[in-house]
Design a protein around this motif. Structure first.
Motif, PDB file in Angstrom:
ATOM      1  N   PRO A  91      15.627 -17.685   8.722  1.00  0.00           N
ATOM      2  CA  PRO A  91      15.030 -17.178   7.481  1.00  0.00           C
ATOM      3  C   PRO A  91      15.746 -15.942   6.972  1.00  0.00           C
ATOM      4  O   PRO A  91      16.137 -15.074   7.736  1.00  0.00           O
ATOM      5  CB  PRO A  91      13.586 -16.852   7.905  1.00  0.00           C
ATOM      6  CG  PRO A  91      13.356 -17.652   9.135  1.00  0.00           C
ATOM      7  CD  PRO A  91      14.687 -17.732   9.834  1.00  0.00           C
ATOM      8  N   ASN A 267      12.797 -16.053  -1.859  1.00  0.00           N
ATOM      9  CA  ASN A 267      11.981 -15.994  -0.645  1.00  0.00           C
ATOM     10  C   ASN A 267      11.399 -14.600  -0.494  1.00  0.00           C
ATOM     11  O   ASN A 267      12.097 -13.605  -0.725  1.00  0.00           O
ATOM     12  CB  ASN A 267      12.818 -16.314   0.593  1.00  0.00           C
ATOM     13  CG  ASN A 267      12.886 -17.799   0.888  1.00  0.00           C
ATOM     14  OD1 ASN A 267      11.967 -18.535   0.563  1.00  0.00           O
ATOM     15  ND2 ASN A 267      13.971 -18.232   1.492  1.00  0.00           N
ATOM     16  N   ASP A 269       9.143 -11.882   2.175  1.00  0.00           N
ATOM     17  CA  ASP A 269       9.101 -11.598   3.604  1.00  0.00           C
ATOM     18  C   ASP A 269       7.876 -10.756   3.911  1.00  0.00           C
ATOM     19  O   ASP A 269       7.978  -9.561   4.167  1.00  0.00           O
ATOM     20  CB  ASP A 269      10.377 -10.890   4.043  1.00  0.00           C
ATOM     21  CG  ASP A 269      10.470 -10.746   5.558  1.00  0.00           C
ATOM     22  OD1 ASP A 269       9.864 -11.572   6.261  1.00  0.00           O
ATOM     23  OD2 ASP A 269      11.135  -9.814   6.032  1.00  0.00           O
ATOM     24  N   ARG A 276       4.565 -16.510   4.384  1.00  0.00           N
ATOM     25  CA  ARG A 276       5.845 -16.592   3.696  1.00  0.00           C
ATOM     26  C   ARG A 276       5.816 -17.695   2.640  1.00  0.00           C
ATOM     27  O   ARG A 276       5.253 -18.762   2.859  1.00  0.00           O
ATOM     28  CB  ARG A 276       6.973 -16.872   4.688  1.00  0.00           C
ATOM     29  CG  ARG A 276       7.339 -15.668   5.532  1.00  0.00           C
ATOM     30  CD  ARG A 276       8.372 -16.028   6.576  1.00  0.00           C
ATOM     31  NE  ARG A 276       8.735 -14.873   7.384  1.00  0.00           N
ATOM     32  CZ  ARG A 276       9.231 -14.947   8.597  1.00  0.00           C
ATOM     33  NH1 ARG A 276       9.441 -16.118   9.147  1.00  0.00           N
ATOM     34  NH2 ARG A 276       9.534 -13.855   9.267  1.00  0.00           N
ATOM     35  N   THR A 278       8.245 -19.605  -0.711  1.00  0.00           N
ATOM     36  CA  THR A 278       9.456 -19.766  -1.509  1.00  0.00           C
ATOM     37  C   THR A 278       9.024 -20.101  -2.924  1.00  0.00           C
ATOM     38  O   THR A 278       8.311 -21.081  -3.142  1.00  0.00           O
ATOM     39  CB  THR A 278      10.348 -20.895  -0.964  1.00  0.00           C
ATOM     40  OG1 THR A 278      10.736 -20.582   0.376  1.00  0.00           O
ATOM     41  CG2 THR A 278      11.599 -21.049  -1.816  1.00  0.00           C
ATOM     42  N   VAL A 342      14.687 -24.738  11.861  1.00  0.00           N
ATOM     43  CA  VAL A 342      13.771 -24.623  10.724  1.00  0.00           C
ATOM     44  C   VAL A 342      12.384 -25.148  11.070  1.00  0.00           C
ATOM     45  O   VAL A 342      11.378 -24.477  10.853  1.00  0.00           O
ATOM     46  CB  VAL A 342      14.338 -25.363   9.499  1.00  0.00           C
ATOM     47  CG1 VAL A 342      13.334 -25.337   8.350  1.00  0.00           C
ATOM     48  CG2 VAL A 342      15.651 -24.732   9.058  1.00  0.00           C
ATOM     49  N   ASN A 361      13.962 -21.840   3.687  1.00  0.00           N
ATOM     50  CA  ASN A 361      14.665 -20.696   4.252  1.00  0.00           C
ATOM     51  C   ASN A 361      16.083 -20.573   3.713  1.00  0.00           C
ATOM     52  O   ASN A 361      16.600 -19.476   3.532  1.00  0.00           O
ATOM     53  CB  ASN A 361      14.718 -20.810   5.779  1.00  0.00           C
ATOM     54  CG  ASN A 361      13.346 -20.746   6.402  1.00  0.00           C
ATOM     55  OD1 ASN A 361      12.445 -20.147   5.846  1.00  0.00           O
ATOM     56  ND2 ASN A 361      13.183 -21.374   7.550  1.00  0.00           N
TER      57      ASN A 361
END
Length: 433
Positions: A91, A267, A269, A276, A278, A342, A361
């Protein structure tokens, strides 16, 4: 007994004291060499042995012919298609990290044997085309390169907030350009302003993430085509005719262009890994807000919007025996390193197949045909776009879109090396075709 005149005098006067013991070893004299401790002997033997080995290795190396030079162990692999296994798909860290930016296009195709679509019911499929581009400040013409480091530093300081989300201008007329075609299952984008239908599928548990009220609307999407040959893209979106055994000749109208804009995939964090996300956010360049019509409304192609993307583990079993997504043979075939790094294959999941879904990621996760995605409505509007992307990226996309909105449709299609006569663009005016 005193050994010097000064020591004798001090002793006579009662002033002589015992000297402090030094931490340094006493100097060796000829008399002290008669006996060594066992430990000293072992250490000297070891040093002597190492010295002999080093001398022998150096001698062998000098005598060895050049053709027998040993291979370096840390030489990178040159296996076809291989990438470094050290963190390629780990990530990305850092709050609101842009992993990709570029131009986004929205197409729809009428159903087979339907010449003109009059509503969403006449649409066979709705597709998103992503054409990645480097950030605007990274693309320079050879004549405009700055050699002076001071000038380069000055230029970087002038970059506005969110500049990493702005794509460079599309080169026109090139036949090689990376692209992805993503087909959305419901023939429209998930509504970011809706709470969703609440169908209760376990497969949509990710829809609860992100801000908003209740469960967000979630649609399946599939990566259909990934490539660099724009001629292949034009043929895929163009008119088609084919023969069938039961119905004879069948005809498909070419896809229609319903929208074009700039996008960024970001992304975040957060402190909690389970939160998390996206986000894919976009801002339209075509059509302008005044030209939006029924086509864009039904397909929910808003002037500015964002949605959350999740990638499905192709090995994860479907819960409850439901038939959702592609069949096993049509799903993406990720390499082992992706499955392990992943999705956590072999270490996570009830049956060891790993997590059922993952954030994007790395954009490479979208570069496999058959990759299955969840598109989750997030937010719509310019302010909401900024909330999703963060750090000035929403505003930067807006400014980039405003600079490109004066381009003609012919210029837009030239960016894709397409013939404007083969791909109708009239729906950009908001009317069905």
């Amino acid at each position: 007994m005193p050994t010097t005149r000064r020591q004798a005098t001090l002793e006579k006067n009662g002033e002589l004291v015992k000297p402090e013991t030094s931490s340094k070893p006493a100097a060796k004299t000829g008399r002290g060499r008669g006996r060594k401790s066992k430990k000293q002997s072992q250490e000297e033997a070891t040093i002597a042995g190492d010295k002999r080995n080093a001398e022998e290795a150096a001698q062998n190396k000098e005598e060895e012919p050049p053709s027998k030079k040993p291979k370096v162990d840390d030489e990178p692999s040159t296996e076809q298609g291989a990438k470094s296994d050290t963190g390629d798909f780990s990530p990305l860290t850092g709050e609101h990290c842009t992993i990709e930016r570029g131009h986004i296009y929205f197409f729809y195709r009428p159903k087979v044997q339907v010449e003109e679509a009059e509503s969403l019911d006449d649409v066979r499929n709705f597709q998103i085309l992503l054409v990645p581009r480097p950030p605007a400040f990274a693309a320079r013409d050879d004549q405009s390169k700055v050699d002076n480091e001071m000038e380069e530093d000055s230029e970087m300081k002038l970059l506005s907030a969110g500049a990493d989300a702005v794509p460079a201008a599309e080169p026109k007329g090139q036949e090689k350009k990376k692209f992805r075609v993503i087909t959305v299952g419901k023939k429209q984008l998930p509504d970011p302003d809706s709470g969703g239908s609440g169908r209760g599928r376990k497969e949509t548990f990710w829809a609860t993430v992100g801000s908003g009220r209740g469960r967000k609307e979630t649609f399946w999407a599939t990566v259909g085509t990934v490539g660099e040959d724009l001629n292949k893209l034009e043929n895929g979106l163009g008119e088609k005719e084919y023969e069938t055994k039961t119905r004879g000749k069948r005809h498909e109208e070419p896809a229609r262009l319903a929208g074009r804009g700039v996008y960024a995939i970001v992304n975040d964090d957060p402190s909690t890994p389970s939160k998390r996300e996206t986000h894919l956010g976009y801002h339209l360049t075509h059509p302008s807000p005044s030209e939006l019509g029924e086509v864009q409304s039904e397909m929910r192609v808003y002037p500015a919007s964002s949605f959350i993307i999740q990638v499905r583990n192709p090995l994860a079993p479907v819960s409850g025996g439901q038939r959702v997504g592609l069949s096993q043979g049509r799903r993406a075939e990720y390499p082992e390193r992706i499955m392990k790094e992943v999705f956590g294959e072999g270490t996570r999941g009830r049956d060891g197949s790993g997590l059922r879904f993952s954030t994007v990621n790395r954009p490479e996760l979208l570069d496999y045909e058959g990759a299955e995605l969840l598109l989750i409505g997030a937010r719509s509007g310019e302010e909401a776009l900024e909330t999703s992307l963060g750090e000035g990226r929403g505003e930067a996309l807006k400014e980039a879109a405003e600079k490109e909105e004066d381009e003609s449709i012919q210029e837009v299609l030239k960016e894709l090396a397409m013939d404007g006569g083969k791909i109708p663009a009239e729906p950009l005016k908001g009317e069905w075709l």
